[in-house]
Write an enzyme that holds these catalytic residues in place. Sequence first.
Site, PDB file in Angstrom:
ATOM      1  N   GLU A 122      -2.222  48.345 -22.339  1.00 27.26           N
ATOM      2  CA  GLU A 122      -1.189  49.330 -22.045  1.00 27.26           C
ATOM      3  C   GLU A 122       0.190  48.666 -21.929  1.00 27.26           C
ATOM      4  OE1 GLU A 122      -4.995  50.662 -19.856  1.00 27.26           O
ATOM      5  OE2 GLU A 122      -4.021  48.796 -20.489  1.00 27.26           O
ATOM      6  N   THR A 180     -38.358  28.140 -38.595  1.00 26.90           N
ATOM      7  CA  THR A 180     -37.015  27.618 -38.321  1.00 26.90           C
ATOM      8  C   THR A 180     -36.854  26.172 -38.757  1.00 26.90           C
ATOM      9  OG1 THR A 180     -37.643  26.942 -36.076  1.00 26.90           O
ATOM     10  CG2 THR A 180     -36.763  29.174 -36.350  1.00 26.90           C
TER      11      THR A 180
END
Length: 377
Positions: A54, A166
């Site tokens: 703001e 992996t």
Amino acid sequence: MSSLPAFMARALAQAQKALVISSPNPRVGCVLTDAEGHVLGEGHTQRAGGPHAEIMALRDAHSRGVSVKGATAWVTLEPCSHHGRTGPCCDALIEAGIGRVVAAISDPNPRVAGQGFARMRAAGIDVEIGPGGAESRELNLGFFSRMVRQQPWVRVKAAASLDGHTALPNGDSQWITGEAARADGHAWRARAGAVLTGVGTVRADDPRLDVRLAPQAADLPRQPALVIVDSTLRTPPQARLFDVAERPVWLYTASTDAARIAALEARGAQVQCLPDAEGRVDLRALMADLGRREVNELHVEAGPLLNGALMRAGLVDEWLLYLAPKLLGAGAGLAHEPFAQGPLHTLAGAAALEFRSVEALGPDLRIVARMAGRDRF
């Protein structure tokens, strides 16, 4: 976002710019418009201690030499009402003479939680809440997690072959995926408040676990903190992870070995002993402590044992999976799969996930999958 009011969509685009810089504050955007639909100013939250969205929008309007009296503020989160590192944004909007505020969602911070809206309404500002709420919450899911659950949103990253391995049986894993996937992984690290790994990964790979490959690496105001789970204090003091400048290293252990603690503290580690009843690090207590340290998103890059322990403890919220179009074959075993888990006896026992996105990155696929229902808090 196509069904959103155009100015809220624009405010959300501003919020996206705060993705890697605003932590631990939420990612917020603000757009100021006049009655004819002209943009008077816009901005997004800056790094912690800097101005919120703001304030940036008000400054932008001032730099353009335009008045914001009676203007509408489109903001992606309730303007804050408390004094933290900065002053209350709701007061700044009141003082600027804003006539209307359209906010995507209420702030879950108990220090705000509707008080910003109440203060603006008491000052005569018309307040509307709702458009863009789902998008703003998703962008700030880690912040909402910390405020509501008092712990970070936990995202586990893994890279694997198409058949789920992996690494090769000999441990070779560099690199299963290509450059685009690796850079994307660094971008996900960059948005996190902290990166977590285990001592097994530290000793096996000696990684830096920084964000040097992220597309926005040069503009980052910070490196995410590094969290090491090391029950017996086996982290080598000469590990490369200590060479990343100005990055906090938080090491959690179950050991009270004074000499090893002193050696690691000499390298900059902050060591905390959090043992569970079995002499390992208490993972639930660790998550609560990271919440107190204001970590919104926790990015996990660990081995299968720690990933499996996090899963069994019910602490994994989301998986970030990179799949390479490669078949590594059988024989690697649980030690080279994303997480170690014993065999299931019924399909009903399988962890249920919800696909959030599937995207091609070069030759690889990135899958974001969320534990079913985990985001409903």
